[in-house]
Scaffold this motif. Structure first.
Motif, PDB file in Angstrom:
ATOM      1  N   ARG A  42       0.809  -1.212   0.000  1.00  0.00           N
ATOM      2  CA  ARG A  42       0.000   0.000   0.000  1.00  0.00           C
ATOM      3  C   ARG A  42       0.851   1.275   0.000  1.00  0.00           C
ATOM      4  O   ARG A  42       0.326   2.371  -0.160  1.00  0.00           O
ATOM      5  CB  ARG A  42      -0.922   0.008   1.219  1.00  0.00           C
ATOM      6  CG  ARG A  42      -1.963  -1.119   1.191  1.00  0.00           C
ATOM      7  CD  ARG A  42      -2.888  -1.039   2.391  1.00  0.00           C
ATOM      8  NE  ARG A  42      -3.885  -2.107   2.369  1.00  0.00           N
ATOM      9  CZ  ARG A  42      -4.824  -2.276   3.298  1.00  0.00           C
ATOM     10  NH1 ARG A  42      -4.877  -1.431   4.345  1.00  0.00           N
ATOM     11  NH2 ARG A  42      -5.700  -3.265   3.210  1.00  0.00           N
ATOM     12  N   GLN A  43       2.137   1.115   0.188  1.00  0.00           N
ATOM     13  CA  GLN A  43       3.003   2.294   0.186  1.00  0.00           C
ATOM     14  C   GLN A  43       3.367   2.679  -1.248  1.00  0.00           C
ATOM     15  O   GLN A  43       2.933   2.053  -2.203  1.00  0.00           O
ATOM     16  CB  GLN A  43       4.261   2.015   1.002  1.00  0.00           C
ATOM     17  CG  GLN A  43       5.085   0.837   0.500  1.00  0.00           C
ATOM     18  CD  GLN A  43       6.254   0.528   1.404  1.00  0.00           C
ATOM     19  OE1 GLN A  43       6.756   1.389   2.117  1.00  0.00           O
ATOM     20  NE2 GLN A  43       6.704  -0.722   1.392  1.00  0.00           N
ATOM     21  N   ARG A  44       4.156   3.741  -1.374  1.00  0.00           N
ATOM     22  CA  ARG A  44       4.541   4.208  -2.701  1.00  0.00           C
ATOM     23  C   ARG A  44       5.282   3.098  -3.452  1.00  0.00           C
ATOM     24  O   ARG A  44       6.004   2.298  -2.869  1.00  0.00           O
ATOM     25  CB  ARG A  44       5.423   5.440  -2.592  1.00  0.00           C
ATOM     26  CG  ARG A  44       4.718   6.655  -2.033  1.00  0.00           C
ATOM     27  CD  ARG A  44       5.672   7.834  -1.962  1.00  0.00           C
ATOM     28  NE  ARG A  44       6.210   8.165  -3.286  1.00  0.00           N
ATOM     29  CZ  ARG A  44       7.159   9.065  -3.496  1.00  0.00           C
ATOM     30  NH1 ARG A  44       7.696   9.719  -2.460  1.00  0.00           N
ATOM     31  NH2 ARG A  44       7.586   9.324  -4.715  1.00  0.00           N
ATOM     32  N   LYS A  45       5.094   3.088  -4.782  1.00  0.00           N
ATOM     33  CA  LYS A  45       5.654   2.001  -5.569  1.00  0.00           C
ATOM     34  C   LYS A  45       7.172   1.967  -5.497  1.00  0.00           C
ATOM     35  O   LYS A  45       7.779   0.885  -5.495  1.00  0.00           O
ATOM     36  CB  LYS A  45       5.209   2.127  -7.036  1.00  0.00           C
ATOM     37  CG  LYS A  45       5.522   0.876  -7.859  1.00  0.00           C
ATOM     38  CD  LYS A  45       4.860   0.892  -9.213  1.00  0.00           C
ATOM     39  CE  LYS A  45       5.106  -0.428  -9.933  1.00  0.00           C
ATOM     40  NZ  LYS A  45       4.444  -0.484 -11.246  1.00  0.00           N
ATOM     41  N   GLU A  46       7.824   3.131  -5.441  1.00  0.00           N
ATOM     42  CA  GLU A  46       9.278   3.164  -5.339  1.00  0.00           C
ATOM     43  C   GLU A  46       9.760   2.418  -4.098  1.00  0.00           C
ATOM     44  O   GLU A  46      10.757   1.682  -4.145  1.00  0.00           O
ATOM     45  CB  GLU A  46       9.787   4.610  -5.306  1.00  0.00           C
ATOM     46  CG  GLU A  46       9.638   5.366  -6.608  1.00  0.00           C
ATOM     47  CD  GLU A  46       8.213   5.840  -6.862  1.00  0.00           C
ATOM     48  OE1 GLU A  46       7.371   5.658  -5.950  1.00  0.00           O
ATOM     49  OE2 GLU A  46       7.943   6.394  -7.936  1.00  0.00           O
ATOM     50  N   SER A  47       9.039   2.585  -2.979  1.00  0.00           N
ATOM     51  CA  SER A  47       9.406   1.890  -1.741  1.00  0.00           C
ATOM     52  C   SER A  47       9.163   0.392  -1.861  1.00  0.00           C
ATOM     53  O   SER A  47       9.957  -0.433  -1.369  1.00  0.00           O
ATOM     54  CB  SER A  47       8.606   2.464  -0.562  1.00  0.00           C
ATOM     55  OG  SER A  47       8.843   3.848  -0.409  1.00  0.00           O
ATOM     56  N   VAL A  48       8.058   0.029  -2.521  1.00  0.00           N
ATOM     57  CA  VAL A  48       7.756  -1.393  -2.744  1.00  0.00           C
ATOM     58  C   VAL A  48       8.859  -2.038  -3.577  1.00  0.00           C
ATOM     59  O   VAL A  48       9.343  -3.139  -3.267  1.00  0.00           O
ATOM     60  CB  VAL A  48       6.386  -1.555  -3.441  1.00  0.00           C
ATOM     61  CG1 VAL A  48       6.142  -3.018  -3.791  1.00  0.00           C
ATOM     62  CG2 VAL A  48       5.266  -1.031  -2.553  1.00  0.00           C
ATOM     63  N   VAL A  49       9.278  -1.350  -4.628  1.00  0.00           N
ATOM     64  CA  VAL A  49      10.320  -1.885  -5.512  1.00  0.00           C
ATOM     65  C   VAL A  49      11.627  -2.077  -4.751  1.00  0.00           C
ATOM     66  O   VAL A  49      12.287  -3.122  -4.879  1.00  0.00           O
ATOM     67  CB  VAL A  49      10.521  -0.951  -6.722  1.00  0.00           C
ATOM     68  CG1 VAL A  49      11.739  -1.388  -7.548  1.00  0.00           C
ATOM     69  CG2 VAL A  49       9.280  -0.936  -7.604  1.00  0.00           C
ATOM     70  N   GLN A  50      12.007  -1.104  -3.948  1.00  0.00           N
ATOM     71  CA  GLN A  50      13.252  -1.215  -3.176  1.00  0.00           C
ATOM     72  C   GLN A  50      13.218  -2.406  -2.228  1.00  0.00           C
ATOM     73  O   GLN A  50      14.215  -3.133  -2.089  1.00  0.00           O
ATOM     74  CB  GLN A  50      13.487   0.080  -2.394  1.00  0.00           C
ATOM     75  CG  GLN A  50      13.868   1.270  -3.263  1.00  0.00           C
ATOM     76  CD  GLN A  50      14.066   2.537  -2.459  1.00  0.00           C
ATOM     77  OE1 GLN A  50      13.941   2.526  -1.227  1.00  0.00           O
ATOM     78  NE2 GLN A  50      14.372   3.642  -3.131  1.00  0.00           N
ATOM     79  N   HIS A  51      12.070  -2.603  -1.582  1.00  0.00           N
ATOM     80  CA  HIS A  51      11.933  -3.744  -0.663  1.00  0.00           C
ATOM     81  C   HIS A  51      12.042  -5.057  -1.433  1.00  0.00           C
ATOM     82  O   HIS A  51      12.738  -5.998  -0.997  1.00  0.00           O
ATOM     83  CB  HIS A  51      10.596  -3.655   0.073  1.00  0.00           C
ATOM     84  CG  HIS A  51      10.512  -4.584   1.246  1.00  0.00           C
ATOM     85  ND1 HIS A  51       9.554  -4.458   2.233  1.00  0.00           N
ATOM     86  CD2 HIS A  51      11.258  -5.666   1.619  1.00  0.00           C
ATOM     87  CE1 HIS A  51       9.716  -5.414   3.127  1.00  0.00           C
ATOM     88  NE2 HIS A  51      10.739  -6.159   2.772  1.00  0.00           N
ATOM     89  N   LEU A  52      11.397  -5.144  -2.583  1.00  0.00           N
ATOM     90  CA  LEU A  52      11.427  -6.377  -3.376  1.00  0.00           C
ATOM     91  C   LEU A  52      12.837  -6.653  -3.899  1.00  0.00           C
ATOM     92  O   LEU A  52      13.281  -7.816  -3.909  1.00  0.00           O
ATOM     93  CB  LEU A  52      10.438  -6.282  -4.540  1.00  0.00           C
ATOM     94  CG  LEU A  52       8.954  -6.320  -4.158  1.00  0.00           C
ATOM     95  CD1 LEU A  52       8.080  -5.996  -5.360  1.00  0.00           C
ATOM     96  CD2 LEU A  52       8.574  -7.685  -3.584  1.00  0.00           C
ATOM     97  N   ILE A  53      13.544  -5.624  -4.324  1.00  0.00           N
ATOM     98  CA  ILE A  53      14.921  -5.806  -4.794  1.00  0.00           C
ATOM     99  C   ILE A  53      15.805  -6.321  -3.662  1.00  0.00           C
ATOM    100  O   ILE A  53      16.662  -7.203  -3.858  1.00  0.00           O
ATOM    101  CB  ILE A  53      15.483  -4.486  -5.363  1.00  0.00           C
ATOM    102  CG1 ILE A  53      14.731  -4.082  -6.629  1.00  0.00           C
ATOM    103  CG2 ILE A  53      16.976  -4.610  -5.657  1.00  0.00           C
ATOM    104  CD1 ILE A  53      14.839  -5.066  -7.757  1.00  0.00           C
ATOM    105  N   HIS A  54      15.577  -5.808  -2.461  1.00  0.00           N
ATOM    106  CA  HIS A  54      16.348  -6.271  -1.293  1.00  0.00           C
ATOM    107  C   HIS A  54      16.091  -7.759  -1.047  1.00  0.00           C
ATOM    108  O   HIS A  54      17.041  -8.529  -0.771  1.00  0.00           O
ATOM    109  CB  HIS A  54      15.973  -5.452  -0.064  1.00  0.00           C
ATOM    110  CG  HIS A  54      16.654  -5.907   1.202  1.00  0.00           C
ATOM    111  ND1 HIS A  54      18.006  -5.744   1.413  1.00  0.00           N
ATOM    112  CD2 HIS A  54      16.154  -6.538   2.313  1.00  0.00           C
ATOM    113  CE1 HIS A  54      18.325  -6.256   2.585  1.00  0.00           C
ATOM    114  NE2 HIS A  54      17.220  -6.743   3.159  1.00  0.00           N
ATOM    115  N   LEU A  55      14.841  -8.180  -1.166  1.00  0.00           N
ATOM    116  CA  LEU A  55      14.519  -9.598  -0.974  1.00  0.00           C
ATOM    117  C   LEU A  55      15.163 -10.456  -2.066  1.00  0.00           C
ATOM    118  O   LEU A  55      15.638 -11.567  -1.783  1.00  0.00           O
ATOM    119  CB  LEU A  55      13.001  -9.794  -0.991  1.00  0.00           C
ATOM    120  CG  LEU A  55      12.218  -9.168   0.178  1.00  0.00           C
ATOM    121  CD1 LEU A  55      10.718  -9.342  -0.035  1.00  0.00           C
ATOM    122  CD2 LEU A  55      12.633  -9.806   1.509  1.00  0.00           C
ATOM    123  N   CYS A  56      15.188  -9.961  -3.291  1.00  0.00           N
ATOM    124  CA  CYS A  56      15.815 -10.706  -4.388  1.00  0.00           C
ATOM    125  C   CYS A  56      17.320 -10.812  -4.190  1.00  0.00           C
ATOM    126  O   CYS A  56      17.937 -11.836  -4.531  1.00  0.00           O
ATOM    127  CB  CYS A  56      15.517 -10.029  -5.723  1.00  0.00           C
ATOM    128  SG  CYS A  56      13.781 -10.130  -6.241  1.00  0.00           S
TER     129      CYS A  56
END
Length: 345
Positions: A42-56
């Motif tokens: 639900r947060q801004r997409k840029e923050s979502v992307v950063q979190h997903l990249i960290h998990l990857c």
């Protein structure tokens, strides 16, 4: 995880609409359910992307993992590509071989990698006995461009493959060779069909449109259906063309059926032949060079457009034109084998 892989995954995720992101990530099946639950979508997409990249990065995603995510995104957004159809054939006397998906993948990949030093090939199988292939092309001196790939969809044990249009036309012969050899066919030709709607092209080449459909009002007399007639109309009114209207309605029904047509955007009719005539001394009859004719049809929804011409008798005129060209020639290439609108003369 390599920086180029991280950038590749980042660009792919940024293309995905937020309302589809969870669905596509689950279909990717690279990040676990527990990992996805840690992401606040639900947060801004840029923050979502950063979190997903960290998990990857924690899972050390590879280039092939990133390519699979791109394939899944393309499967969800097939209409963003323009698809061409290729048909393969066996040689004379060749039998149908049992299909081995693992052998197909290995053979396809080897052929491309032997011809090109820098090329990456990724596969994803689907439930419809199809395999999606993603090819990122490079040259002998440059690395594969992951942002301008070619996609191929091949249905096992069929002679058909669907390829996304690409500006890298020089690689089409090599791609055709890889498909032909890997699927154990003899030759491959490009069909005169093109559309953004992959499912519609499948419906045409697999003849899924040519079915008998029941209508919801099949018990209603033909005169009361789709003829523009009112059952309460004054019986004294004479309909001079009622027989012709019934004939047009019946032929349209038999040819196109009741359901919406496959969404085809391009088709063409080719003719290459010598002119034949009963007149002696005809200029065209003495011509050694064959006559060449190409009639192109294009529309956002070609089959529905041609179907709508039937009540105005314009469709029959187009058909007569094609039949006339065929009757005055010694050979034609017609599209009746895979497009319902080209009825036999």
């Amino acid at each position: 995880m390599d920086e180029t892989v991280a950038e590749f995954i980042k660009r792919t995720i940024l293309k995905i609409p937020l309302n589809e992101l969870t669905t596509i990530l689950k279909a990717w099946d690279f990040l676990s359910e527990n990992q996805l639950q840690t992401v606040n979508f639900r947060q801004r997409k840029e923050s979502v992307v950063q979190h997903l990249i960290h998990l990857c990065e924690e899972k050390r995603a590879s280039l092939n993992d990133a390519a699979l995510l791109d394939i899944i995104y393309t499967q969800f957004h097939q209409h963003q590509k323009v698809w061409d159809v290729f048909q393969m054939s066996k040689g004379p006397g060749e039998d149908v071989d049992l299909f081995d998906m693992k052998q197909f993948k290995n053979s396809f990949k080897k052929i491309l990698q032997r011809a090109l030093k820098n090329v990456t090939v990724s596969f994803r199988e689907t439930e419809e006995n199809a395999v999606w292939i993603r090819i990122a092309w490079g040259t002998q001196y440059t690395k594969p461009n992951q942002y301008k790939p070619t996609y191929v969809v091949y249905y096992s044990q069929t002679p058909y493959a669907f390829k996304s249009s690409s500006t890298l036309r020089r690689n089409t012969p090599l791609l055709g060779q890889a498909l032909t050899v890997a699927s154990k066919h003899h030759q491959i030709v490009k069909m005169d069909l093109r559309s953004r709607y992959l499912d519609s092209l499948k419906a045409i080449v697999f003849k899924q449109y040519n079915q008998t459909f029941e209508t919801h009002n099949s018990a209603t007399p033909l005169q009361e259906r789709s003829l523009g007639l009112d059952i309460n109309m004054d019986s004294r009114i004479i309909h001079e063309n009622i027989v012709e209207k019934e004939r047009v309605q019946r032929i349209t029904q038999e040819t196109f059926g009741d359901y919406p047509q496959p969404q085809l955007e391009f088709a063409q009719y080719k003719l290459e032949t010598k002119f034949k005539s009963d007149l002696n001394g005809s200029i065209l009859a003495e011509r050694e060079e064959p006559l060449r004719c190409l009639i192109k049809f294009s529309s956002p929804h070609l089959l529905e457009a041609l179907k709508s011409l039937a009540p105005a008798a314009l469709f029959s005129r187009i058909q007569k034109l094609l039949c006339y060209s065929a009757s005055h020639s010694q050979g034609t290439q017609d599209l009746s084998s895979y497009v319902p609108l080209y009825t036999r003369c």
